[in-house]
Design a protein around this motif. Sequence first.
Motif, short mmCIF file in Angstrom:
data_model
loop_
_atom_site.label_atom_id
_atom_site.label_comp_id
_atom_site.label_asym_id
_atom_site.label_seq_id
_atom_site.Cartn_x
_atom_site.Cartn_y
_atom_site.Cartn_z
N HIS A 51 0.85 -1.18 -0.43
CA HIS A 51 0.06 0.24 0.19
C HIS A 51 1.42 1.06 0.29
CE1 HIS A 51 -3.10 2.84 0.72
NE2 HIS A 51 -2.30 3.41 2.64
N LYS A 52 0.75 1.79 -0.79
CA LYS A 52 1.85 3.62 -1.08
C LYS A 52 1.01 4.64 0.10
CE LYS A 52 2.52 7.13 -4.21
NZ LYS A 52 2.46 7.25 -5.51
N LEU A 53 1.76 4.96 1.07
CA LEU A 53 1.50 5.59 1.75
C LEU A 53 1.38 6.90 1.08
CD1 LEU A 53 4.15 4.63 4.26
CD2 LEU A 53 1.42 4.38 4.57
N GLY A 54 0.06 7.68 1.04
CA GLY A 54 0.16 9.16 0.44
C GLY A 54 1.34 9.85 1.55
N GLU A 55 1.76 11.45 0.96
CA GLU A 55 2.17 12.62 1.62
C GLU A 55 1.45 13.11 2.42
OE1 GLU A 55 3.77 14.08 -1.62
OE2 GLU A 55 4.94 12.45 -2.37
N ARG A 56 0.40 13.49 2.50
CA ARG A 56 -0.25 13.98 3.67
C ARG A 56 -0.58 13.60 4.62
NH1 ARG A 56 -6.25 15.51 4.79
NH2 ARG A 56 -6.39 13.06 3.01
N CYS A 57 -0.11 14.78 5.52
CA CYS A 57 0.44 14.68 7.09
C CYS A 57 -0.58 15.75 8.10
CB CYS A 57 1.24 13.93 7.58
SG CYS A 57 1.50 13.23 9.52
N GLU A 58 -2.07 15.43 8.34
CA GLU A 58 -2.40 16.54 9.43
C GLU A 58 -1.56 16.93 10.86
OE1 GLU A 58 -4.08 18.82 8.17
OE2 GLU A 58 -5.40 17.91 7.06
N LEU A 59 -1.07 17.86 10.86
CA LEU A 59 -0.59 17.89 12.81
C LEU A 59 -1.09 18.00 13.71
CD1 LEU A 59 3.39 19.35 11.42
CD2 LEU A 59 2.47 17.12 12.08
N ILE A 60 -1.94 17.83 14.21
CA ILE A 60 -3.64 18.17 15.11
C ILE A 60 -2.34 18.17 16.77
CG2 ILE A 60 -5.06 17.63 16.09
CD1 ILE A 60 -5.28 15.23 13.92
N GLN A 61 -2.60 19.66 16.94
CA GLN A 61 -2.28 20.33 18.27
C GLN A 61 -3.19 19.32 19.40
OE1 GLN A 61 -2.49 24.33 17.68
NE2 GLN A 61 -2.33 24.13 15.34
N GLU A 62 -3.21 19.03 20.49
CA GLU A 62 -3.74 19.03 21.82
C GLU A 62 -4.60 19.99 21.51
OE1 GLU A 62 -1.84 17.59 25.61
OE2 GLU A 62 -1.21 15.67 24.32
N GLY A 63 -6.04 20.05 22.05
CA GLY A 63 -6.92 20.94 22.45
C GLY A 63 -7.55 20.32 20.53
N GLY A 64 -7.67 20.01 19.77
CA GLY A 64 -8.02 19.59 18.74
C GLY A 64 -7.66 20.60 17.29
N GLN A 65 -7.32 20.95 17.53
CA GLN A 65 -6.74 22.28 16.08
C GLN A 65 -6.35 21.78 15.25
OE1 GLN A 65 -6.26 26.30 16.70
NE2 GLN A 65 -5.61 26.97 14.82
N THR A 66 -6.75 21.99 13.86
CA THR A 66 -5.32 21.29 13.05
C THR A 66 -4.44 22.00 12.54
OG1 THR A 66 -7.27 19.77 12.34
CG2 THR A 66 -4.91 20.04 10.56
N THR A 67 -3.19 22.41 12.68
CA THR A 67 -2.06 23.70 11.92
C THR A 67 -2.15 23.27 10.53
OG1 THR A 67 -0.88 22.18 14.24
CG2 THR A 67 0.37 23.65 11.99
N ASP A 68 -1.43 25.26 10.32
CA ASP A 68 -2.33 25.75 9.11
C ASP A 68 -1.17 24.94 8.58
OD1 ASP A 68 -1.98 26.97 6.99
OD2 ASP A 68 -1.74 28.82 8.90
N PRO A 69 -1.34 24.51 7.43
CA PRO A 69 -0.38 23.95 6.54
C PRO A 69 1.25 24.55 6.40
CG PRO A 69 -1.79 23.15 5.67
CD PRO A 69 -2.02 23.57 6.90
N GLN A 117 -10.00 11.90 7.12
CA GLN A 117 -10.38 12.25 5.70
C GLN A 117 -8.95 11.68 4.25
OE1 GLN A 117 -10.51 17.07 4.85
NE2 GLN A 117 -12.73 16.77 4.93
N GLY A 118 -8.56 10.38 5.36
CA GLY A 118 -8.59 9.42 4.19
C GLY A 118 -6.96 9.60 4.37
N ALA A 119 -6.47 10.35 4.61
CA ALA A 119 -4.96 10.19 4.61
C ALA A 119 -4.74 8.90 5.64
CB ALA A 119 -4.49 11.04 5.90
N ASP A 120 -3.13 8.11 5.68
CA ASP A 120 -3.05 6.67 6.21
C ASP A 120 -2.01 7.61 7.53
OD1 ASP A 120 -3.28 5.20 3.69
OD2 ASP A 120 -1.45 6.50 2.56
N TYR A 121 -1.46 9.10 7.94
CA TYR A 121 -1.75 8.97 9.17
C TYR A 121 -1.05 10.01 9.98
CZ TYR A 121 2.82 9.74 6.02
OH TYR A 121 3.35 10.37 4.45
N PHE A 122 -0.99 10.67 10.67
CA PHE A 122 -1.57 12.08 11.34
C PHE A 122 -0.89 12.47 12.23
CE2 PHE A 122 -4.53 9.79 13.42
CZ PHE A 122 -4.73 9.76 14.43
#
Length: 834
Positions: A471-489, A688-693
């Motif tokens: 399985h090819k791993l995607g490059e997208r990796c959301e960085l999530i902060q404690e508190g639930g907010q997704t970090t601005d790319p 949203q379908g990313a292989d990791y976060f």
Amino acid sequence: MLSDADYSGNAPGARRAKKRSSGESPGDGQTLRSSGRQINVRVKRTNNPPPGQSKRKATDTEEEDDQSEKKYRKCEKAGCSAMYPVCFASASERCAKNGYTSRWYHLSCGEHFCNECFDHYYRSHKDGYEIFASWKKVWTSNGKSEPSLKAFMADQQLPFWVQCTKPDCRKWRQLTKEIQLTASLAATYRCGMKVNNIKTEGPDQCSQPEDLRVAEVTDSWWHSMLILPPLFKDSPASPFLAAYYPDCVGMSPSGSPSTMSLTELRADHCRAVQPQIPGLCPYFQPFYQPNECGKALCVRPDMMELDELYEFPEFSRDPTMYLALRNLILASWHRNCEEVLTSQKCALHIIVRGLVRVRCVQEMDRVLHFMTRKGLINTGVLAVKQPLLPERYCSKNIIVIGAGASGLAAARQLQNFGSKVLVLEARDRIGGRVWDDTSLGLTVGRGAQIVNGCVNNPISLMCEQMGIKMHKLGERCELIQEGGQTTDPAIDKRMDFHFNAILDVVSEWRKDKSQSQDTPLGEKVQELKKNFLQDSGIQFSELEEKVLQFHLSNLEYACGSTLDQVSARSWDHNEFFAQFSGDHTLLTEGYSVLLHKLADGLDIRTKTPVQAIDYSGDIVKVTCSDGSQWTAQKVLVTVPLTLLQTNVIQFKPPLPERKLKAIHSLGAGIIEKMALQFPYRFWDKKIQGADYFGHIPPGPEKRGMFSVFYDLDPQRKQAVLMSVISGDAVPAVRDMEDKEVVNECMKVLRELFKEQEVPEPTNFFLTHWSKDTWSQMSYSFVKTGGSGEAYDILAEDVQGKVFFAGEATNRHFPQTVTGAYLSGVREASKMAAA
């Protein structure tokens, strides 16, 4: 038309050189011929003149000799053994055949053409000129070498040679000129076979003697007298090498042109164009394309490698024949890696005119055996029915200590070569630091599970052989902060840039530093960061500082250690070598299926820890903890670095001081993994379908505590997450109960997904590699004050009797299953050659 009968000793009616008594002379028009080396036969003449001519004076003898010499001109090539050449071309009506010509043109010691046939093609007013001119146009547009008349004759006019396929015959036969050799004809040819409605007469053609010239081809002098190197037509390598001038890689420029624009391919200096070959695994890229570099396990198709030059010094001056054979072999192997590639299969695709084809087929064995021994072909999980190498390469008795990736790779190779191999494994299972768990409903690797860079990776090869999809791993990796907010790319991108810039400055700093000037990587990074902020006047925000900590935790994951132990000078020592490129993939079925296939058919004794290795005598003695003793000619040690550092195995005599120093200059890195099974996939909406976060740590003290979470089901049906514990977090959890670690992990997940309910896991496991008796580590790294050379020193054998493999012996690819596997292949090659 030339056939076998045109040379002595070949077919009924062949002209034979007869010995005459000293008083005999040939009759008018008779000539003596030799197909091989010069035969010293003196031609004598009578002193009686024909009627009407007066008797010559004795002083005219020298003039008479000069006149008679013109009847039988020999080849002008110094050292050529053909005293009386025969023209193979028969193109001109005035062809000299086996008589006089003003000049003989030499292609090999058994192949010449006369001046009349030269003129037939070379002179613009002759009938053959248009044929030569047309060929010359194609050759010039495709090739780089001189389109000479000799090259034309070798490429277009020499007859083909083919070997009888009957096992009890195997004689070489010359085909008539109009017959084109193909792989299918080579695969089915038998003496006297009807080809193009032409059949040689005679009840048993195999009984006819072989042309005398064939025997000469084997001699080394014959190859040195070859005027032009062999250039193959329709080579299996052709689609791989469309961007090269064919004659630079051992192929004929007059062969089939590529469907791609050659001009476009060769003019593209900006990027390397990788050919798309239907049916070929995209991860198989055995040849560098022009302007391409830095790709692991890749060869230059137009150059010999150093180990090839060492093995085949006779090709150093003109490597064309070797390159043609090697490129053909590599292409054939990658087209079908599920079956053993034999020299017989390859020989069918050697399509080249002339006697040189006989020599190429003879050389094929050596080249194929060399490439097999090196693990370039006939490797992986291949099952063989008979030894791949001649008996001289096979040791009668070899012991491999450790049934991990390196031990199994070596044992499989050695057994396939024909050696007798015994594997001794301390655990009650095979695999070593590869250990797959299926208790959570799918395969989770307690050890390795990801393949970093699939192009030319032997793991890709084994997956192809077994029909396993990665399985090819995607490059997208959301960085999530404690508190639930997704970090601005944009913040992530900016801090990733600063992080890499700091490491670039480390690279500059170390250029003039000796080992004694080394410093811990963590200290150097903090120092450079501080200097940068002071000099630039930039201030990182609180979030930016946390994102930088995330990137540092990834670095500790890669090193398997806190950065205060890692060498700033040599932390990435292997990056100086070509690395595996391409996709990063998840082995959804796990590495274990590959290792079990490697182990299939091997003699493996589990629960047999080795205590001592005595190599003081001619035979190596291995003693196990149960008291059993084994002896072998050679022993391969593949135990983890920690076991060598703690003297779990006693060596007699002790290992050399140089090796012991190297063993202790490397660090035993540790990471731990936690896998959690949930009743449902609570993360889907956010990820949203990313292989990791990623998990942004709240502060430096939490760095490495579950920094990345991997979704282990690409089908998005099972609900299993796996996370990693690295750096200072490893000792922090070492003495905690598993349930406590789970609670810590759940706290993190609930912070990351604060906006929703996160269910309790239904099942989980936590690794304990630091407490594992037979590993006590995950993978190696270079400690402060050490160097990458330690890996090479660990790989050195001792007295040609004790050999070493494992990821900590692979300077190019440490810390990986791939590196461990390749170290086993490397040692198998060394042990076979020793």
